[in-house]
Motif scaffolding. Structure first.
Motif, short mmCIF file in Angstrom:
data_model
loop_
_atom_site.label_atom_id
_atom_site.label_comp_id
_atom_site.label_asym_id
_atom_site.label_seq_id
_atom_site.Cartn_x
_atom_site.Cartn_y
_atom_site.Cartn_z
N THR A 94 38.91 58.01 23.96
CA THR A 94 38.83 58.48 25.35
C THR A 94 37.38 58.67 25.78
OG1 THR A 94 40.96 59.60 25.12
CG2 THR A 94 39.56 60.29 26.96
N TRP A 95 36.60 59.35 24.95
CA TRP A 95 35.22 59.68 25.33
C TRP A 95 34.34 58.44 25.43
CZ3 TRP A 95 35.21 63.78 20.89
CH2 TRP A 95 36.05 64.85 21.25
N ALA A 96 34.47 57.51 24.48
CA ALA A 96 33.67 56.29 24.53
C ALA A 96 34.06 55.43 25.72
CB ALA A 96 33.82 55.50 23.22
N THR A 97 35.35 55.45 26.09
CA THR A 97 35.80 54.72 27.28
C THR A 97 35.19 55.33 28.53
OG1 THR A 97 37.91 54.12 26.23
CG2 THR A 97 37.82 54.02 28.64
N ARG A 98 35.21 56.65 28.63
CA ARG A 98 34.62 57.32 29.80
C ARG A 98 33.12 57.07 29.88
NH1 ARG A 98 35.45 59.07 33.90
NH2 ARG A 98 34.99 61.30 33.86
N ALA A 99 32.45 56.99 28.71
CA ALA A 99 31.00 56.82 28.71
C ALA A 99 30.57 55.36 28.84
CB ALA A 99 30.41 57.41 27.42
N PHE A 100 31.17 54.48 28.04
CA PHE A 100 30.69 53.10 27.94
C PHE A 100 31.65 52.05 28.51
CE2 PHE A 100 28.69 55.02 23.99
CZ PHE A 100 27.44 55.17 24.57
N GLY A 101 32.86 52.45 28.87
CA GLY A 101 33.82 51.49 29.38
C GLY A 101 34.90 51.16 28.36
N PRO A 102 35.90 50.38 28.79
CA PRO A 102 37.11 50.16 27.97
C PRO A 102 36.88 49.40 26.67
CG PRO A 102 37.14 48.77 29.92
CD PRO A 102 36.02 49.73 30.11
N TRP A 103 35.94 48.47 26.64
CA TRP A 103 35.80 47.63 25.45
C TRP A 103 35.23 48.42 24.27
CZ3 TRP A 103 38.16 43.06 25.86
CH2 TRP A 103 38.43 42.57 27.14
N ILE A 104 34.16 49.14 24.50
CA ILE A 104 33.59 49.96 23.42
C ILE A 104 34.54 51.11 23.09
CG2 ILE A 104 31.69 51.51 22.79
CD1 ILE A 104 29.82 49.72 24.35
N GLY A 105 35.18 51.66 24.11
CA GLY A 105 36.14 52.73 23.88
C GLY A 105 37.28 52.28 22.99
N TRP A 106 37.80 51.08 23.25
CA TRP A 106 38.91 50.56 22.45
C TRP A 106 38.48 50.40 21.00
CZ3 TRP A 106 41.35 47.30 19.20
CH2 TRP A 106 42.74 47.13 19.34
N LEU A 352 47.21 50.28 24.53
CA LEU A 352 48.22 49.69 23.66
C LEU A 352 49.53 49.66 24.45
CD1 LEU A 352 47.52 51.46 20.22
CD2 LEU A 352 47.07 49.06 20.78
N PRO A 353 50.54 48.93 23.98
CA PRO A 353 51.83 48.96 24.69
C PRO A 353 52.32 50.38 24.92
CG PRO A 353 51.83 47.21 23.05
CD PRO A 353 50.54 47.97 22.86
N ARG A 492 47.44 40.60 27.49
CA ARG A 492 48.85 40.96 27.71
C ARG A 492 49.01 42.19 28.60
NH1 ARG A 492 52.17 41.07 22.24
NH2 ARG A 492 53.81 41.32 23.81
N HIS A 493 48.09 43.17 28.47
CA HIS A 493 48.19 44.42 29.23
C HIS A 493 46.80 44.77 29.78
CE1 HIS A 493 52.21 45.01 27.50
NE2 HIS A 493 51.68 44.69 26.33
N PRO A 494 46.40 44.12 30.86
CA PRO A 494 45.00 44.23 31.32
C PRO A 494 44.65 45.50 32.10
CG PRO A 494 46.25 42.78 32.76
CD PRO A 494 47.17 43.15 31.64
N ALA A 495 45.60 46.34 32.46
CA ALA A 495 45.31 47.49 33.33
C ALA A 495 44.21 48.38 32.77
CB ALA A 495 46.59 48.30 33.56
N PHE A 496 44.29 48.73 31.50
CA PHE A 496 43.27 49.59 30.89
C PHE A 496 41.90 48.93 30.94
CE2 PHE A 496 40.79 50.36 27.01
CZ PHE A 496 40.46 51.69 27.20
N PHE A 497 41.85 47.66 30.63
CA PHE A 497 40.57 46.95 30.56
C PHE A 497 39.98 46.70 31.95
CE2 PHE A 497 42.84 46.14 26.66
CZ PHE A 497 41.87 46.34 25.69
N ARG A 498 40.77 46.88 32.97
CA ARG A 498 40.26 46.80 34.35
C ARG A 498 39.85 48.17 34.88
NH1 ARG A 498 45.10 42.86 36.67
NH2 ARG A 498 44.40 40.92 35.66
N GLY A 499 39.96 49.20 34.04
CA GLY A 499 39.58 50.54 34.45
C GLY A 499 40.58 51.21 35.35
N GLN A 500 41.83 50.76 35.33
CA GLN A 500 42.84 51.30 36.24
C GLN A 500 43.52 52.55 35.69
OE1 GLN A 500 45.48 47.97 36.87
NE2 GLN A 500 43.98 46.80 38.07
#
Length: 510
Positions: A94-106, A352-353, A492-500
């Motif tokens: 969660t924190w890395a996503t908030r700071a650096f975006g979805p790819w590094i966060g994942w 994730l799903p 397959r599930h792009p919503a997270f990676f689009r920052g939605q």
């Protein structure tokens, strides 16, 4: 997915952060520290990791432990600041996503999940070894201890232990806490007994290789070159790793903003005291030689307590066997907390799903995520055990790689997320900038150094794949597997990676 309700104070309403439906207000600072100590499992980690660390650093192992402790302590401050602002069970993810975006966060989340799955498999291995060792001591039949090497016996017992641990974890953090209090108390008492007995032998002149404690043992300048120190610190990080489990329970604590940080601090301070005491006891009694009971003897590396408990404690050695067994089982169960809550958060935010974001209506704990963690650990264990016992033990060193990776990301995420307020006060300069920076960079440097060195087939057990060290193949291979899964998930599930579902942002307070 569970309905999204706001998190406690500190969450940014524009971020997408929301509660998962976990059972709230169940864990205090002491209870959290007990679970944290249990997850680190001092009796288990010492018997598995102390021998290899002494083999690398010799009498300077206390210095190495302190060096390994420092970046951990510095990163704890970053965890504490991030948790105060965003008390979310996804922690690094969660924190890395908030700071650096979805790819590094994942990838940060994947590093945590992969590390815990690897250690779960190793915990299960140690638990089964000591179960049969204990039975052999009880029935005075050494042949029973050898049953752990019989695959058709070992694997089913390991699967049963892992499943039982998952069942307790599935029943929620209260069940976890109740189980852990007694298991932690017993292993601490057994370790204290071992330490006292070792120093009694030293004072009476009956130690195997009497080596009186010297102040120079704590001097890192005498520990060797940088590669040696990095390899030893990577092992010591395995010894300290696990305290962040108390942070992943933040949504279930009595004060989500403060309790996890306090519990983490109590955990890591208690552990360093236990480790230094046990290390001094082992070296003082056995020395660091490579013969007999020497702590540097390769035959003693797999389990230092199995080799030394009898000579040190005599008929009471069985207490150490029980302690390591209970420590392994306790940690096997409490370690389930961390990956299950990270997987839960990743499912909740659709990284994730969505099925992984389900919470048990009865126990208010991650349901699919807990079963998935246990299942992955079982599959990994069975595959590695069938390939080679050496391969299984190389997971300890590979684990150090992944821990350095995701801890380092978390430290830097703290700095970047709080970048607009880093110099707003002296407290912020230290806790949001300097400490996380030093801790994060140190761990990432160790990650890179160890990754390069582990390409050598001689690194770790000496096993290799196509001429490349098995430790490198395991550590980097698992991280690359995460990259592949991340790309598949983004398609397959792009919503997270689009920052939605979880938005990148910056802290706008002081």
């Amino acid at each position: 997915m569970t309905s999204q309700t706001p998190l406690p104070t500190g969450a940014d309403s524009r971020s997408g952060l929301s509660a998962k439906g976990l059972s709230a207000g169940k864990i205090g600072a002491i209870g959290g520290a007990v679970i944290g100590i249990s997850c680190i499992a001092p009796a288990y980690t010492l018997t598995s990791g102390l021998g290899p660390t002494i083999a690398e650093a010799g009498v300077h192992t206390p210095a190495i432990l302190l060096i390994g402790f420092v970046p951990m302590l510095l990163v704890v401050f970053g965890y504490r600041e991030l948790n105060t602002a965003m008390p979310d069970s996804g922690t690094t993810f969660t924190w890395a996503t908030r700071a650096f975006g979805p790819w590094i966060g994942w990838m940060g989340g994947w590093g945590l999940i992969a590390a815990t799955v690897l250690v779960l498999s190793n915990l299960a291995a140690v638990a089964v070894d000591f179960l049969f060792l204990l039975l052999s001591q009880v029935f005075s039949d050494p042949a029973i201890a050898e049953l752990t090497r019989v695959l058709w016996i070992n694997i089913p017992v390991t699967v049963l232990l892992t499943a039982a641990a998952a069942w307790v974890s599935y029943r929620g953090v209260e069940a976890t806490k109740k189980v852990q209090v007694w298991l932690v108390a017993f292993q601490v008492i057994a370790l204290v007994w071992f330490v006292v007995a070792a120093f009694v032998h030293l004072s009476q002149g009956t130690a195997f290789d009497a080596t009186p404690v010297e102040l120079g043992w704590f001097n890192p300048a005498e520990a060797g070159d940088f590669s040696t120190i990095a390899a030893a610190v990577s092992l010591s990080i395995f010894l300290f790793w696990g305290w962040d489990t108390v942070i992943t329970m933040n949504e279930e604590t009595k004060n989500p903003e403060k309790t996890p940080g306090r519990a983490a601090m109590l955990t890591i301070i208690a552990i360093v005291v236990i480790y230094i005491a046990c290390t001094l006891a082992v070296i003082s009694f056995a020395g660091v030689g490579t013969e007999g009971l020497g702590a540097g003897n390769p035959d003693n590396q797999e389990s230092i307590f199995a080799a030394l408990a009898g000579p040190v404690m005599g008929p009471f050695a069985i207490l150490v066997s029980i302690a390591v067994l209970s420590s392994s089982i306790a940690s096997l169960q409490s370690t389930m907390v961390s990956p299950s809550r990270t997987i839960l958060a990743m499912g909740h935010y659709r990284a994730l799903p969505e099925k992984y974001g389900r919470v048990s209506p009865r126990y208010k704990s991650p349901s699919v995520a807990t079963v998935t963690s246990a299942g992955a650990a079982i599959v990994f264990y069975v595959v590695m055990r069938l390939l080679s016992e050496n391969a299984l033990w190389d997971t300890i060193t590979a684990l150090g790689l992944m821990v350095c990776f995701y801890y380092g990301i978390t430290g830097l995420a703290c700095i970047w997320y709080f970048r607009t307020s880093l110099f707003a006060s002296a407290k912020n300069v230290f806790f949001r900038f300097l400490f996380p920076l030093l801790g994060g960079v140190t761990l990432l440097v160790i990650f890179v150094t160890t990754a390069i060195d582990s390409m050598d087939p001689a690194y770790g057990s000496g096993s290799s794949v196509f001429g490349i060290g098995l430790v490198f193949v395991l550590g980097i291979g698992v991280l690359l597997l995460g990259v592949v899964l991340m790309i598949v998930q983004s398609i397959r599930h792009p919503a997270f990676f689009r920052g939605q579902t979880l938005k990148q942002g910056v802290h706008d307070g002081e």
